[in-house]
Enzyme design. Structure first.
Site, PDB file in Angstrom:
ATOM      1  N   ASP A  83      69.091   0.592  57.968  1.00  0.00           N
ATOM      2  CA  ASP A  83      69.743   1.715  58.638  1.00  0.00           C
ATOM      3  C   ASP A  83      68.968   2.101  59.897  1.00  0.00           C
ATOM      4  O   ASP A  83      67.730   2.141  59.897  1.00  0.00           O
ATOM      5  CB  ASP A  83      69.788   2.900  57.663  1.00  0.00           C
ATOM      6  CG  ASP A  83      70.540   4.091  58.208  1.00  0.00           C
ATOM      7  OD1 ASP A  83      71.747   3.961  58.461  1.00  0.00           O
ATOM      8  OD2 ASP A  83      69.911   5.159  58.381  1.00  0.00           O
ATOM      9  N   GLU A 124      58.552 -14.924  51.919  1.00  0.00           N
ATOM     10  CA  GLU A 124      57.745 -15.330  50.777  1.00  0.00           C
ATOM     11  C   GLU A 124      58.597 -15.490  49.521  1.00  0.00           C
ATOM     12  O   GLU A 124      58.174 -16.145  48.558  1.00  0.00           O
ATOM     13  CB  GLU A 124      56.666 -14.282  50.496  1.00  0.00           C
ATOM     14  CG  GLU A 124      55.642 -14.109  51.608  1.00  0.00           C
ATOM     15  CD  GLU A 124      54.698 -12.947  51.311  1.00  0.00           C
ATOM     16  OE1 GLU A 124      54.714 -12.455  50.158  1.00  0.00           O
ATOM     17  OE2 GLU A 124      53.969 -12.535  52.232  1.00  0.00           O
TER      18      GLU A 124
END
Length: 546
Positions: A208, A259
Site C-alpha cells: 500500500d 530467499e
C-alpha cells in the site's frame, strides 16, 4: 530470471474482506467467509487472491490503519482461520497475496503509543515524523501539506503537563501517523513482518502507498493542483511521493523475499507518472509488478487506450517486467459506472445522490463488458475487483448516514469517498443480504435492486456478465494470452482498437458506427453479434488463417 513465473500472466482477484462473505452473521465479512467461497473463485478461473487488510485495527480506514501487523483482527477471525484459508487456497491451487501497509500505522499501534508517552527527541518519537511547529509558540504546522483525505496533514499533541507540543505527519487520516522510513529501526521491524507472513505461506504482498515511504529532506512546503492533495500520478511530483529513496527499501525487500521458494511476489501500489518512471519500481532487483493506474484512469476513448497500452508494454518491457491491467479496485468508482461518466472523477471522490452527473447503468455495463474483454486479452497480468464479474455498478444512492469513508468526514461532506464501491457483494438473489450474511446484516446497506446481479442469478445463464468473465478467463488461459505478444492491426476506423495476440484477434469498437468483421470464428463477444460489430462492443475472433 526465467520467463515463466506465475505472476507474469496471472489473473489476480481482489477480495475486500469486510464486503466479501460473512460467516458469523455480524454484518462484516471475515476469513472463514472468504475460505468458504474460494471454490467459486477457482471456478471463475482466477490464479490468485489478493486480500485487503485483515490485521488488528480500530477500522478508522477500513483496516488500512494497522494496530498490529502480526495478528488478525477479531472481527475477521484468528490466525488459525488465516492458516486454514491459506491451506484451502493452496489446495485449490490458488495463490494468496496479502496487503501490507508500511507508510503509516494506526495511532493505536504500540509503537505510536510509546512515541506519545516518550519525550520530544526520543528514539520512540524518531520512528514517526514528529516535528516542532512554526511561530513563537509552535502553533503553526511544520509545513502546508494537505491530507489525501482532506484537511491538513499534521496533528498536534500535548505534552505530559497538558501544554501543546509537537506535530506529527499523517498523509491520510489523523489516526494514521506516517512512519519515518529513514530510521533503521523501522526498516528492521518490517523485515520481521515480511518474514512472519512468508513463514505462514503467503505468496506475496501488495504494498500500500508504495511510493510514499520516503519524504523529501526538509519536508518543504507544497501546494497541490486544484482539487487538493491526491495519491499522486501527476506531472509534478509532490515532496511526499515517489522520492528516489524508496528504491533502496524495495531492493532490500526483494533480497529477503527471494530467499523463499515458490516465486513469492511484491506488487506496488504506486501512483506514478509517466509509465517510464513507474517502471523503476519493477526493475529486476525491485518489485515484480506495479499497478497500472494510467490504464485504470483512461477514459472511454480508443486513442487514449491505444496510447496507454503501447506505452505500458514499452515501459515495463524495457525492464523485463510484465504489464499489469486493472479497471476497478476498492479506491475508485466501479468501472461499470465510471465508464458511463463524461466528466472527470478523481480517485477517492466517489459518486452520490447529489453528484452533478449520474452514470447510466445500461451504457455503463455495456462499456464495462467491452472494456473487460479488451483487458483480459492483453499480455501480462490482470486484476479483477470482487463483484466486477457480476457487473456490479457503484452504489450511488448510499444514504449519507451510512457512510464511513474518512474522506466524507475530512472534506466536510464535499467528497463522497469510496464507500460506493465497497458495498458487500450479492451471492444469492433471495437470501438475506443477498447471501452475504445469513442474518441480513450488512456493514453498508445494499441496494434494493441487486437481486439480478447475484451470482446465483447469473450462473449458467448465457450472456450474463458472470459467464462472460468465466468464458474469457478460460479462453485466456487456453490460448496463453497472458504470455503472448501483441500485434496491432491496421485498417480500422480511429474509434476501433484492434490487435492480434497469438491466435486470437481482438477488436473493440469504442464508437457508435457498426463495422464489418474480418474472417474468423467468433469465440467471444461482449454483446450478441453477427458478422458486424456494433458500437461499444468487443469481440474475440479465432484467427483461422494462422
Amino acid at each position: 530470471m526465467t520467463q515463466n513465473e506465475w505472476w507474469r500472466s496471472a489473473v489476480i482477484y481482489q477480495v475486500y474482506p469486510r464486503s466479501f462473505s460473512d460467516s458469523d452473521g455480524d454484518g462484516l465479512g471475515d476469513l472463514k467467509g472468504i475460505a468458504s467461497r474460494l471454490p467459486a473463485l477457482r471456478d471463475l478461473g482466477i490464479d490468485a487472491v489478493w486480500l485487503s487488510p485483515f490485521y488488528t485495527s480500530p477500522q478508522n480506514d477500513a483496516g488500512y490503519d494497522v494496530a498490529d501487523y502480526r495478528d488478525v483482527d477479531p472481527r475477521f477471525g484468528t490466525l488459525a482461520d488465516f492458516d486454514d484459508l491459506i491451506a484451502e487456497a493452496h489446495r485449490l491451487k490458488l495463490r494468496v497475496i496479502v496487503d501490507l501497509v508500511p507508510n503509516h500505522t494506526s495511532d493505536q499501534h504500540s509503537w505510536f503509543q510509546a512515541a506519545l508517552a516518550a519525550p520530544e527527541g526520543s528514539p520512540e518519537r524518531a520512528r514517526y515524523l514528529f516535528r516542532d511547529g512554526k511561530g513563537a509558540d509552535g502553533h503553526i504546522p511544520p509545513n502546508n501539506w494537505e491530507s489525501v483525505f482532506g484537511g491538513r496533514a499534521w496533528t498536534r499533541v500535548n505534552r505530559p503537563d497538558g501544554t501543546p507540543g509537537q506535530w506529527y505527519l499523517h498523509l491520510f487520516d489523523t489516526s494514521q501517523p506516517d512512519l519515518d522510513w529513514r530510521n533503521p529501526w523501522v526498516r528492521e521491524q518490517f523485515r520481521g513482518i515480511l518474514r512472519f507472513w512468508l513463514d505462514r505461506g503467503v505468496d506475496g504482498f501488495r504494498v500500500d502507498v508504495a511510493h510514499g515511504l520516503i519524504k523529501k529532506a526538509g519536508l518543504p512546503d507544497y501546494t497541490p493542483p486544484k482539487g487538493g492533495a491526491s495519491m499522486g500520478g501527476h506531472s509534478n511530483t509532490p515532496p511526499y511521493w515517489a522520492q528516489p529513496g524508496v528504491h533502496e527499501i524495495y531492493r532490500d525487500w526483494r533480497e529477503l523475499i527471494d530467499e523463499y521458494p515458490g516465486d513469492r511476489v511484491l506488487v506496488a501500489e504506486a501512483w506514478v507518472n509517466p509509465l517510464s518512471e513507474l517502471a523503476h519500481w519493477v526493475r529486476p532487483d525491485e518489485m515484480h509488478q506495479a499497478f497500472n493506474f494510467q490504464y485504470l484512469e483512461a477514459p472511454w476513448d480508443a486513442a487514449e487506450i491505444r496510447t496507454v497500452i503501447k506505452n505500458s508494454l514499452a515501459a515495463f518491457g524495457h525492464v523485463g517486467a510484465p504489464s499489469t491491467w486493472v479497471l476497478s479496485n476498492h479506491d475508485v468508482v466501479r468501472h461499470a459506472s465510471r465508464l458511463a461518466l463524461d466528466g472527470d472523477n478523481p480517485q477517492g471522490s466517489g459518486i452520490g445522490p447529489n453528484s452533478p452527473e449520474k452514470p447510466n447503468r445500461v451504457i455503463g455495463l455495456r462499456r464495462a463488458r467491452a472494456a473487460t474483454l479488451l483487458m483480459l486479452a492483453l499480455p501480462g497480468s490482470a486484476y479483477v475487483y470482487q463483484g466486477e464479474e457480476l457487473g456490479l455498478p457503484e452504489d450511488v444512492e448510499l444514504p449519507d448516514s451510512a457512510r464511513q469513508d474518512p474522506t466524507w468526514f475530512r472534506t466536510d461532506h464535499e467528497r463522497y469517498g469510496r464507500d460506493g464501491c465497497r458495498v458487500p457483494i450479492p451471492w444469492e438473489a433471495v437470501a438475506p443480504a443477498y447471501g452475504f450474511s445469513n442474518t441480513g446484516k450488512s456493514w453498508l446497506p445494499q441496494p434494493s435492486d441487486w437481486a439480478g446481479y447475484a451470482r446465483d442469478s447469473q450462473g449458467g445463464v448465457a450472456g450474463s456478465t458472470l459467464e462472460l468473465y468465466r468464458s474469457a478467463l478460460a479462453l485466456r488461459a487456453k490460448q496463453n494470452l497472458g504470455e503472448g505478444e501483441l500485434e496491432w492491426l491496421r485498417g480500422y476506423p480511429h474509434e476501433v482498437v484492434a490487435f492480434r495476440n497469438g491466435g486470437v484477434v481482438v477488436i473493440s469498437n469504442f464508437g457508435s458506427e457498426i463495422i464489418a468483421l474480418p474472417r474468423g470464428t467468433v469465440a467471444l463477444s461482449s454483446e450478441p453479434i453477427t458478422r458486424e460489430l456494433p458500437g461499444e462492443t468487443t469481440v474475440w475472433l479465432m484467427d483461422d488463417g494462422r
